[in-house]
Design an enzyme around this catalytic site. Structure first.
Site, mmCIF file in Angstrom:
data_model
loop_
_atom_site.group_PDB
_atom_site.id
_atom_site.type_symbol
_atom_site.label_atom_id
_atom_site.label_comp_id
_atom_site.label_asym_id
_atom_site.label_seq_id
_atom_site.Cartn_x
_atom_site.Cartn_y
_atom_site.Cartn_z
ATOM 1 N N ASN A 38 3.240 3.944 4.973
ATOM 2 C CA ASN A 38 3.707 2.891 5.793
ATOM 3 C C ASN A 38 2.519 1.675 5.775
ATOM 4 O O ASN A 38 2.812 0.839 6.666
ATOM 5 C CB ASN A 38 4.291 3.358 6.696
ATOM 6 N N CYS B 198 -1.017 -0.321 5.907
ATOM 7 C CA CYS B 198 -1.874 -1.009 4.950
ATOM 8 C C CYS B 198 -3.733 -1.172 5.084
ATOM 9 O O CYS B 198 -4.282 -1.788 5.505
ATOM 10 C CB CYS B 198 -1.780 -2.555 4.124
ATOM 11 N N ARG B 199 -4.353 -0.018 5.660
ATOM 12 C CA ARG B 199 -5.688 0.115 6.550
ATOM 13 C C ARG B 199 -6.195 0.643 4.898
ATOM 14 O O ARG B 199 -7.482 0.927 4.651
ATOM 15 C CB ARG B 199 -5.970 1.396 7.136
ATOM 16 N N SER B 200 -5.977 0.852 3.982
ATOM 17 C CA SER B 200 -6.866 0.387 2.207
ATOM 18 C C SER B 200 -5.769 0.456 1.305
ATOM 19 O O SER B 200 -6.181 0.087 0.608
ATOM 20 C CB SER B 200 -6.382 2.485 2.429
ATOM 21 N N ASP C 288 -0.324 9.359 -1.623
ATOM 22 C CA ASP C 288 -0.852 8.666 -0.291
ATOM 23 C C ASP C 288 -1.743 10.024 0.095
ATOM 24 O O ASP C 288 -1.463 10.605 0.765
ATOM 25 C CB ASP C 288 0.544 8.193 1.009
ATOM 26 N N CYS D 130 0.472 -0.675 -0.122
ATOM 27 C CA CYS D 130 0.041 -0.043 0.232
ATOM 28 C C CYS D 130 0.613 1.202 0.012
ATOM 29 O O CYS D 130 2.458 1.113 0.546
ATOM 30 C CB CYS D 130 -0.880 0.206 1.235
#
Length: 180
Positions: A11, A13-15, A131, A8
């Site tokens: 840093n 990966c909540r998306s 980002d 992602c």
């Protein structure tokens, strides 16, 4: 089984926008049973956390379900069983190549936007995806647009590696598979 991990933007990966857009595209191309896609980040600061609400809203509107997503860290052992490691931004591309245990593993690391025909001829340093973490919902839309522009190119490249030819069921439909 061909295996891809999308690393992602940012840093963490909540998306999982790239993961889910790629999965849908491979399904639409008739390759869903032959390709596995997951996602990870290069940091453990959000390990286990759910999808960012802004990304979740966007993904729901796009018909993609991220409700079971939990952020995970890219473990270098993944180089052993991944055929393609897609970095979404240039700093992560560099970091992943540093983490690669050998030359063949480092060669698996590619920038997602390398597969976007609109970026042909662009400098490698210009291929990162923004980002959206510190922005608003519109930033997630911009990022998702950059992701989906590259998805058909990834599907075509993987289909070629798997020996699927243009004209086979679904492979030619990859062009619009990133969006519902």
């Amino acid at each position: 089984m061909y295996s891809i991990v999308a690393v992602c933007t940012g840093n963490i990966c909540r998306s999982p926008m790239a993961e889910l857009a790629l999965r849908r595209a491979f399904e639409a191309a008739g390759l869903g049973g032959r390709v596995r896609v997951d996602s990870a980040g290069v940091s453990d600061e959000e390990l286990g956390n759910p999808v960012d609400p802004r990304a979740g809203d966007l993904l729901r509107r796009e018909g993609l379900d991220a409700s079971t997503h939990a952020a995970q860290v890219f473990d270098p052992v993944r180089f052993e069983d991944r055929d393609l490691v897609l970095a979404l931004d240039v700093p992560h591309w560099r970091r992943l190549r540093e983490l690669a245990p050998d030359g063949p593993s480092a060669a698996k690391v590619r920038l997602l936007r390398e597969f976007d025909p609109a970026t042909a001829g662009a400098e490698h340093t210009e291929l990162g995806i923004y980002d959206p973490w510190y922005g608003g919902a519109e930033d997630f839309e911009t990022t998702y647009g950059m992701i989906t522009a590259a998805v058909p190119g990834v599907v075509r490249a993987v289909a070629e590696e798997l020996g699927a030819a243009p004209g086979e069921p679904g492979v030619d439909r990859a062009q619009d598979a990133g969006r519902a």
